[in-house]
Motif scaffolding. Sequence first.
Motif, PDB file in Angstrom:
ATOM      1  N   ARG A  84      50.739  64.891  45.234  1.00  0.00           N
ATOM      2  CA  ARG A  84      52.035  64.602  44.649  1.00  0.00           C
ATOM      3  C   ARG A  84      51.950  64.726  43.142  1.00  0.00           C
ATOM      4  N   ALA A  85      52.759  65.587  42.590  1.00  0.00           N
ATOM      5  CA  ALA A  85      52.779  65.729  41.134  1.00  0.00           C
ATOM      6  C   ALA A  85      53.923  64.881  40.593  1.00  0.00           C
ATOM      7  N   GLY A  86      53.642  64.057  39.640  1.00  0.00           N
ATOM      8  CA  GLY A  86      54.707  63.272  39.029  1.00  0.00           C
ATOM      9  C   GLY A  86      54.467  61.794  39.187  1.00  0.00           C
ATOM     10  N   ALA A 107      56.269  49.303  39.845  1.00  0.00           N
ATOM     11  CA  ALA A 107      56.991  48.038  40.070  1.00  0.00           C
ATOM     12  C   ALA A 107      57.870  48.142  41.313  1.00  0.00           C
ATOM     13  N   ALA A 108      58.547  49.287  41.447  1.00  0.00           N
ATOM     14  CA  ALA A 108      59.402  49.476  42.624  1.00  0.00           C
ATOM     15  C   ALA A 108      58.559  49.555  43.893  1.00  0.00           C
ATOM     16  N   LEU A 109      57.419  50.217  43.784  1.00  0.00           N
ATOM     17  CA  LEU A 109      56.534  50.341  44.950  1.00  0.00           C
ATOM     18  C   LEU A 109      56.013  48.965  45.366  1.00  0.00           C
ATOM     19  N   ARG A 110      55.693  48.169  44.369  1.00  0.00           N
ATOM     20  CA  ARG A 110      55.200  46.820  44.656  1.00  0.00           C
ATOM     21  C   ARG A 110      56.250  46.016  45.425  1.00  0.00           C
ATOM     22  N   ALA A 111      57.485  46.088  44.971  1.00  0.00           N
ATOM     23  CA  ALA A 111      58.558  45.346  45.634  1.00  0.00           C
ATOM     24  C   ALA A 111      58.727  45.817  47.082  1.00  0.00           C
ATOM     25  N   ARG A 112      58.512  47.109  47.294  1.00  0.00           N
ATOM     26  CA  ARG A 112      58.687  47.673  48.630  1.00  0.00           C
ATOM     27  C   ARG A 112      57.542  47.274  49.564  1.00  0.00           C
ATOM     28  N   LEU A 113      56.333  47.161  48.997  1.00  0.00           N
ATOM     29  CA  LEU A 113      55.162  46.932  49.849  1.00  0.00           C
ATOM     30  C   LEU A 113      54.861  45.452  50.079  1.00  0.00           C
ATOM     31  N   GLU A 114      55.330  44.587  49.180  1.00  0.00           N
ATOM     32  CA  GLU A 114      54.951  43.176  49.282  1.00  0.00           C
ATOM     33  C   GLU A 114      55.317  42.539  50.619  1.00  0.00           C
ATOM     34  N   PRO A 115      56.455  42.884  51.219  1.00  0.00           N
ATOM     35  CA  PRO A 115      56.736  42.292  52.538  1.00  0.00           C
ATOM     36  C   PRO A 115      55.770  42.763  53.628  1.00  0.00           C
ATOM     37  N   LEU A 116      55.046  43.853  53.386  1.00  0.00           N
ATOM     38  CA  LEU A 116      54.222  44.470  54.433  1.00  0.00           C
ATOM     39  C   LEU A 116      52.751  44.068  54.374  1.00  0.00           C
ATOM     40  N   GLY A 117      52.312  43.517  53.258  1.00  0.00           N
ATOM     41  CA  GLY A 117      50.892  43.168  53.156  1.00  0.00           C
ATOM     42  C   GLY A 117      50.552  42.749  51.747  1.00  0.00           C
ATOM     43  N   GLU A 118      49.250  42.457  51.556  1.00  0.00           N
ATOM     44  CA  GLU A 118      48.817  41.979  50.252  1.00  0.00           C
ATOM     45  C   GLU A 118      48.852  43.113  49.222  1.00  0.00           C
ATOM     46  N   VAL A 119      49.419  42.831  48.051  1.00  0.00           N
ATOM     47  CA  VAL A 119      49.506  43.823  46.979  1.00  0.00           C
ATOM     48  C   VAL A 119      48.942  43.203  45.715  1.00  0.00           C
ATOM     49  N   ARG A 120      48.081  43.951  45.038  1.00  0.00           N
ATOM     50  CA  ARG A 120      47.621  43.528  43.707  1.00  0.00           C
ATOM     51  C   ARG A 120      47.940  44.655  42.750  1.00  0.00           C
ATOM     52  N   ALA A 175      51.873  58.950  53.116  1.00  0.00           N
ATOM     53  CA  ALA A 175      53.273  59.310  53.399  1.00  0.00           C
ATOM     54  C   ALA A 175      54.044  58.094  53.883  1.00  0.00           C
ATOM     55  N   ARG A 176      53.377  57.262  54.699  1.00  0.00           N
ATOM     56  CA  ARG A 176      54.066  56.110  55.283  1.00  0.00           C
ATOM     57  C   ARG A 176      54.400  55.056  54.221  1.00  0.00           C
ATOM     58  N   TYR A 177      53.459  54.814  53.303  1.00  0.00           N
ATOM     59  CA  TYR A 177      53.644  53.680  52.397  1.00  0.00           C
ATOM     60  C   TYR A 177      54.111  54.062  51.001  1.00  0.00           C
ATOM     61  N   VAL A 178      53.766  55.264  50.561  1.00  0.00           N
ATOM     62  CA  VAL A 178      54.149  55.652  49.198  1.00  0.00           C
ATOM     63  C   VAL A 178      55.334  56.626  49.216  1.00  0.00           C
TER      64      VAL A 178
END
Length: 343
Positions: free
Chosen positions: A280-282, A287-300, A339-342
């Motif tokens: 993926r180029a770009g 911050a947006a990714l963090r908000a999306r992933l936090e309900p699904l598992g641990e994010v640091r 692809a699934r998470y990002v």
Amino acid sequence: MDAAERERYSRQILFPGIGERGQEALLRSHAAIAGCGALGSFHAAALARAGVGTITIVDRDYVEPGNLHRQWLFDESDAAEAMPKAAAAVRHIARINSKVLARGVVADLTPSNIEELLGAANIILDGTDNFETRYLINDFAVSRGIPWIYGAAVGSYGLTMPVIPGKSACLRCVYPDPPAGAQPTCETAGVLNVIVSAVASLQVADALRILSGHAELGRSHITTRITTIDVWNGGIRQIDAPARDPDCPTCGRREFPYLEEAGRPPVTLCGRNAVQIHERAGPVDLAALRARLEPLGEVRANEFALRFFVTPYEMTVFADGRAIVKGTSDTGLARSLYARYVG
Ligand SMILES: [Zn+2]
């Protein structure tokens, strides 16, 4: 040079090979470090202490506890924060020598970014851990006439060779093609920290000689030897590098396939059960990714990268869109997790 600089570098200036003129040349020089792991983190500290004025550090990875025994510049806080190595190195250099202009680039060195990242350097030090990147550096350095210092270490053994385009043999004069098959790596064969510092020291010594005005070949100048060292079984050997091969594809025929190569596949990292995705180029909005992933598992997350745990995998996503997926060496699986998470 002002009085403070004259004092700071006084012992180095006293050394006849450097002298005041050599020190002034170092202060004006720009060194690039390609890969800031075991070798590269030592290069960074040594060059900053020696007063090399500008240092560019390119590295795609982050600091982990398993790095600390051999990666001389980093400490436990870097690993705890999962700092990208390039950013951690800049932070440490600022404490070592605040006059050095250090630029850290968290990126994979590729044919498409190498000109922008390394093009302004007077010398390139090899701190990489893979042949793909070394052949890319060789193509680039020869095409641009920039000296570079090859170095490698694994187990208790290492070797180094300076490449001075137009004057000495290049990597492909000596090794026409990358080695076939799996090579021993620090992850599979282990490594001693002292072979790392020995090889890195020889690389920095060559860099200082070249940058301080001794790039000509000859007795009081740079010698193009291949040096091999084994710090456990003993033995330091130096063999004269072969003469330049007039038929060398790189420095003889001036073909640069590694530089022209487009669209590289995902790269499996250094035998450590991890895959790097850089399709993926770009940039990615972390911050947006963090908000999306936090309900699904641990994010640091920190300002440079985000780490997401999805058992048994661990995915680190960098701001440039790259990701390192740990827990698999299956590139297809890593791609599908990306692809699934990002996205
Ligand atoms: Zn060559």
